[in-house]
Design a protein around this motif. Structure first.
Motif, PDB file in Angstrom:
ATOM      1  N   UNK A   1     -40.075  19.904 -71.282  1.00 43.08           N
ATOM      2  CA  UNK A   1     -39.986  18.609 -70.602  1.00 43.08           C
ATOM      3  C   UNK A   1     -41.386  18.053 -70.359  1.00 43.08           C
ATOM      4  N   UNK A   2     -42.301  18.929 -69.963  1.00 39.21           N
ATOM      5  CA  UNK A   2     -43.670  18.496 -69.685  1.00 39.21           C
ATOM      6  C   UNK A   2     -44.338  17.957 -70.951  1.00 39.21           C
ATOM      7  N   UNK A   3     -44.191  18.666 -72.076  1.00 40.25           N
ATOM      8  CA  UNK A   3     -44.793  18.236 -73.344  1.00 40.25           C
ATOM      9  C   UNK A   3     -44.180  16.926 -73.828  1.00 40.25           C
ATOM     10  N   UNK A   4     -42.933  16.664 -73.460  1.00 36.43           N
ATOM     11  CA  UNK A   4     -42.257  15.426 -73.863  1.00 36.43           C
ATOM     12  C   UNK A   4     -42.670  14.247 -72.988  1.00 36.43           C
ATOM     13  N   UNK A   5     -43.491  14.521 -71.964  1.00 38.51           N
ATOM     14  CA  UNK A   5     -43.976  13.441 -71.108  1.00 38.51           C
ATOM     15  C   UNK A   5     -43.129  13.199 -69.879  1.00 38.51           C
ATOM     16  N   UNK A   6     -42.233  14.118 -69.557  1.00 35.28           N
ATOM     17  CA  UNK A   6     -41.370  13.952 -68.389  1.00 35.28           C
ATOM     18  C   UNK A   6     -42.152  14.346 -67.139  1.00 35.28           C
TER      19      UNK A   6
END
Length: 110
Positions: A96-101
């Motif tokens: 989720x973090x890598x996806x920009x969330x």
């Protein structure tokens, strides 16, 4: 609030035509989990959640998309933005973090 645990609002989109969706808020979401793990968690939670009509509980959701990013502009679309799908649809194998969330509103689509 740390970036590891965030509050995420997931809109369960069941019908675009009838603008049929329900928001569900999740607190303390670990952003280091993969998108696929989070979708699985949300599917399981939705199927057991009281207060949601049965059609939302039984619907087969399979795609997650960022609908609104914190401190960003909101879309004018009533249900889901039709622009930038390549950037906003989350890849299942990324975190989720890598996806920009961060502190987001996400759509779970079928």
């Amino acid at each position: 609030m740390s970036s590891e645990n965030s509050t995420i609002t997931v809109r369960l989109v069941r019908s675009f035509e009838h603008r049929n969706f329900r928001p569900v808020v999740y607190h303390g979401v670990n952003l280091d989990q993969t998108v696929k793990q989070f979708i699985t968690f949300v599917r399981n939670d939705v199927s057991l959640r009281t207060g949601l009509p049965p059609p939302f509980k039984k619907y087969k959701y399979d795609t997650m998309k960022i609908i609104h990013q914190a401190h960003g502009s909101k879309t004018n679309e009533l249900v889901v933005s039709l622009e930038d799908d390549d950037k906003l649809i989350l890849k299942e194998d990324s975190t989720l973090k890598a996806a920009g969330v961060e502190e987001e509103v996400l759509d779970l689509l079928g």
